[in-house]
Scaffold this active site. Structure first.
Site, PDB file in Angstrom:
ATOM      1  N   ASP A 234       9.786  14.951 -31.200  1.00  0.00           N
ATOM      2  CA  ASP A 234       8.470  15.431 -30.872  1.00  0.00           C
ATOM      3  C   ASP A 234       7.407  14.128 -30.594  1.00  0.00           C
ATOM      4  O   ASP A 234       7.867  13.067 -30.887  1.00  0.00           O
ATOM      5  CB  ASP A 234       7.896  16.120 -31.963  1.00  0.00           C
ATOM      6  CG  ASP A 234       6.472  16.884 -31.700  1.00  0.00           C
ATOM      7  OD1 ASP A 234       6.288  16.771 -30.539  1.00  0.00           O
ATOM      8  OD2 ASP A 234       6.309  17.950 -32.414  1.00  0.00           O
TER       9      ASP A 234
HETATM   10  C1  BGC Z   1       3.624  19.167 -30.299  1.00  0.00           C
HETATM   11  C2  BGC Z   1       4.671  19.396 -29.400  1.00  0.00           C
HETATM   12  C3  BGC Z   1       4.577  18.999 -27.960  1.00  0.00           C
HETATM   13  C4  BGC Z   1       4.175  17.977 -27.881  1.00  0.00           C
HETATM   14  C5  BGC Z   1       3.925  17.158 -26.438  1.00  0.00           C
HETATM   15  C6  BGC Z   1       3.448  17.584 -30.004  1.00  0.00           C
HETATM   16  O1  BGC Z   1       2.252  17.324 -30.771  1.00  0.00           O
HETATM   17  O2  BGC Z   1       4.021  19.167 -31.511  1.00  0.00           O
HETATM   18  O3  BGC Z   1       4.936  21.017 -29.575  1.00  0.00           O
HETATM   19  O4  BGC Z   1       5.551  19.718 -27.009  1.00  0.00           O
HETATM   20  O5  BGC Z   1       3.110  17.270 -28.777  1.00  0.00           O
HETATM   21  O6  BGC Z   1       2.697  17.663 -26.122  1.00  0.00           O
END
Ligand code: BGC
Length: 754
Positions: A234
């Protein structure tokens, strides 16, 4: 790709520095291009219910305004209520086409976290409280996406079940609950749909960050589940990039090409080159899987995608309540219609945060109703409340009540304003905003014909105001065709067939995680174990607002002739369940036949029953169909902490119904299983030692040869009333008592010889 540049020989020719750089992205949204390795740059994008492709010149993170227009499909909470893998597969295909047209190779979704608490601020992005339902539906989304040559990235692996402190918190979960509830959906999706990527979560699991957790990323994912895709962190979830690569993470995002740590670790040998070679191999596999999508860009029929959104949201609507038979609306009985609620003209159709899409268009409910029945029905509007909780609603409520009083029918739009549920924050209540509750009661007092259309991304209780209104339809967050989807259902063009994929509780205090959500001091204890959602409400016999699986229709269905075939042990299928379903009403509709199985084997503490199969069946009025559902042996397994996945067989209660609390047919069958073999150790109880095959008799023989058990243990064992107090001793403890003639070492020796 130049195949002569592939393979381990070339890998060793590439400078270590290049290899190190593979483990991190090039920037926010793409991987590094390494021509020497045949690796193109791979582009990823949020997800999950529409594309959020950032403007390359302004590659910020959450800047919604700067993402390119894309269809905003219904979020997972809504699609899940369809209980319809075929519908979800079509949405996945459309999403894949749009991804391809925008040059996206991997979509960061679906999100498949289990809804541990209705408070989780991102529940709108997740499917269900049940792992089987989540797994089956998300697998369809993955299949749809990947059929277009675009990779899915299931997230967030694992236990990102809350937003509070999600970047640091340790989800403290016992292994059985992890396996049966929180990891199960991932396991099913990986097994059935082979997603090309998985995103590791921010949080820790039992103390170890998911992105650096070798049990999770290597032992389980790679070894046990045989996963060959790429694991992406993530965004900002990696703290120790060397530990992350060593644990099995492939790609750290967003890219940190300037971080020297992996390069240094490779140079000084603290990270073996094999680990980064594996990363390169997986990235190469991803590149070859997505190769087609880089070659051709389809032209998108945005109208068709808008219509798909409209259909998907309408088919996912859940008719919660229609006590006064107000639905579908007959315009002849509604010459004057009051449309009340700010949400009718300021719609809420998606959630806030990284999933937010810049839609190609949005249809408001007020406009849709006006267009559809405005010629024959006089439609008036009153906002009734403001979306800003600080605004005084009293004059708005008074105006709305006056309008309701003078109208034949009221459609009242209620729901959660965007500020109530968003990524990064959990809710603190499951109630609607107080002004809306006040409004519902006041409007209900002056007009008995009130239909409520709900827009919210996580469960809201209706317990306090339900009786004030005639009908309630839960539309969740519809996606961009909002108003048309709602009008389709309210006017009867679509017969609602959605079912709740999560329980709606009466009170927050009744929920299983109430005392342990969101935890504190860096930890959240999953103290309810496997009893999540309906598993909890049913075990505790708690009243609910609406049960898991609930959803009414404009027609009625009858269930008859339950037949259960029990298959042999050798068969992967354990049970075939058949029923005859008849549409007994006067219009076409769809029903979700649900099968719950209660395992009464007593091997472990079992939930009352669990969803083990479901099937969505579309039927014309008056038509019957024989519906067959298959339950595999693996579907019936539970995770024994000492023996792994087990299914002991025995008496199983099979319940077939229209919801978890509307069981129409039931039978108990005896199903063959495999005896549960818990490995014996010196920590096993004396009782288990005595009855264990081979070792038990060997121990008994040795004791007998040495004149039997004497002293206190002997006395206890010879007294029927007291013998249990000796039998519950672990062997290692009982051997410490004078008179017990075998030592722990000798017992261990017996074990290793058997
Ligand atoms: C979120 C993800 C997301 C990623 C990219 C993170 O903060 O938890 O679900 O895909 O950001 O935007």
């Amino acid at each position: 790709m130049n195949s002569s540049l592939e393979g381990p020989e070339v890998m060793s020719q590439v400078a270590r520095d290049d290899k190190a750089l593979l483990t991190t992205g090039a920037d926010y949204w793409s991987t590094r291009e390494v021509p020497g390795l045949g690796l193109p740059s791979i582009r990823v994008s949020d997800g999950p219910h529409g594309l959020r492709v950032q403007d390359d010149d302004n590659p910020d993170h959450l800047g919604l305004g700067r993402s390119l227009p894309a269809t905003c499909f219904p979020p997972a909470v809504t699609l899940a209520s369809s209980w319809d893998p075929d519908l979800i597969r079509s949405v996945g295909m459309a999403l894949g086409r749009e991804a391809r047209s925008l040059g996206v190779d991997v979509v960061l979704g679906p999100g498949i976290e289990i809804k541990r608490s209705p408070l989780c601020g991102r529940n709108f992005e997740y499917y269900s409280e049940d792992p089987l339902l989540t797994g089956r539906l998300a697998a369809a989304m993955v299949e749809g996406l990947q059929s277009q040559g675009v990779g899915a990235c299931v997230k967030h692996f694992a236990c990102n079940n809350q937003e509070t402190d999600r970047l640091r918190v340790s989800a403290d979960v016992d292994e059985r609950s992890l396996r049966e509830i929180y990891l199960r959906a991932f396991e099913l999706v990986i097994r059935d749909a082979r997603p090309w990527a998985v995103m590791s979560s921010y949080n820790r699991i039992n103390g170890v960050f998911a992105s650096e957790n070798s049990w999770l990323l290597s032992d389980l994912l790679r070894e046990e589940w045989n996963y060959d895709g790429v694991v992406i962190s993530d965004w900002g979830a990696v703290h120790d990039p060397v530990a992350a690569v060593a644990a099995g993470l492939d790609l750290r995002m967003p890219g940190q090409p300037g971080d020297p740590r992996v390069r240094e670790a490779l140079a000084n040998g603290s990270l073996g080159e094999a680990a980064v070679d594996r990363v390169a191999e997986r990235l190469r596999l991803l590149a070859s899987r997505t190769e087609d999508s880089r070659q051709t860009k389809p032209v998108i029929d945005f109208d068709a995608h808008h219509q798909l959104t409209r259909r998907a949201a309408a088919e996912s609507a859940v008719l919660l309540h229609d006590e006064r038979a107000l639905l579908p609306i007959d315009p002849a009985n509604a010459r004057s219609l009051a449309v009340i609620g700010e949400l009718a003209r300021t719609p809420r159709y998606q959630g806030a945060g990284s999933s937010a899409v810049n839609p190609t268009r949005v249809v408001h409910a007020l406009d849709a109703l006006q267009t559809r029945i405005g010629e024959t029905t006089s439609i008036s509007f009153a906002p009734g409340y403001a979306l800003d909780p600080n605004e005084d609603a009293t004059p708005l409520i008074e105006e709305a009540v006056a309008l309701a009083e003078s109208s034949e029918l009221v459609v009242l739009f209620l729901g959660l304003p965007a500020s109530y549920e968003a990524e990064g924050r959990d809710r603190t209540t499951i109630e609607l905003p107080a002004d809306q509750v006040r409004l519902a009661k006041a409007v209900g007092d002056v007009n008995p014909r009130v239909i409520v259309a709900l827009s919210n991304g996580s469960a809201v209780t209706t317990a306090d105001w339900r009786d004030a209104v005639g009908s309630i339809v839960e539309f969740w967050l519809t996606g961009q065709a909002h108003g048309d989807s709602i009008a389709d259902v309210l006017l009867g063009e679509v017969n609602p067939s959605g079912k709740l994929a999560e329980t709606v509780p009466v009170r927050l205090e009744d929920t299983s995680s109430y005392l342990d959500f969101p935890g504190g001091l860096g930890h959240v204890r999953y103290s309810e174990g496997v009893h999540v959602g309906y598993r909890w409400f049913d075990a505790r016999r708690l009243d609910v607002d609406y049960p898991f699986g609930h959803g009414l229709s404009y027609t009625t269905f009858e269930y008859a002739d339950l037949e259960i075939t029990v298959h042999d042990l050798a068969d992967l299928i354990a049970l075939t369940v058949s029923v005859t379903l008849t549409n007994t009403g006067d219009r076409r509709g769809a029903e979700v036949v649900q099968v719950y199985v209660g395992d009464r084997s007593g091997v472990l503490q079992m939930p009352e029953w669990e969803l083990r199969a479901f099937s969505k069946v579309h039927l014309e009025a008056g038509v019957s169909e024989r519906v067959e559902l298959f339950i595999t042996r693996a579907d019936l397994e539970h995770f024994h902490p000492d023996a792994g996945w087990v299914f002991a067989g025995g008496s199983m209660q099979v319940s077939v119904g229209s919801s978890s609390r509307d069981i129409r047919l039931q039978a108990t069958v005896d199903v063959p299983g495999q005896p549960v073999e818990v490995p014996l150790t010196v920590w096993s109880q004396l009782r288990d030692w005595m009855t264990y095959p081979v070792v038990g008799p060997a121990l008994g023989k040795l004791i007998e040869e040495r004149g039997g058990i004497k002293g206190r243990v002997g006395d206890l064992l010879s007294d029927p009333v007291s013998q249990d107090s000796a039998l519950i001793f672990p062997l290692i403890s009982v051997t410490q008592f004078p008179g017990f003639p075998v030592s722990a070492e000798e017992a261990q020796e017996l074990l290793s010889r058997s």
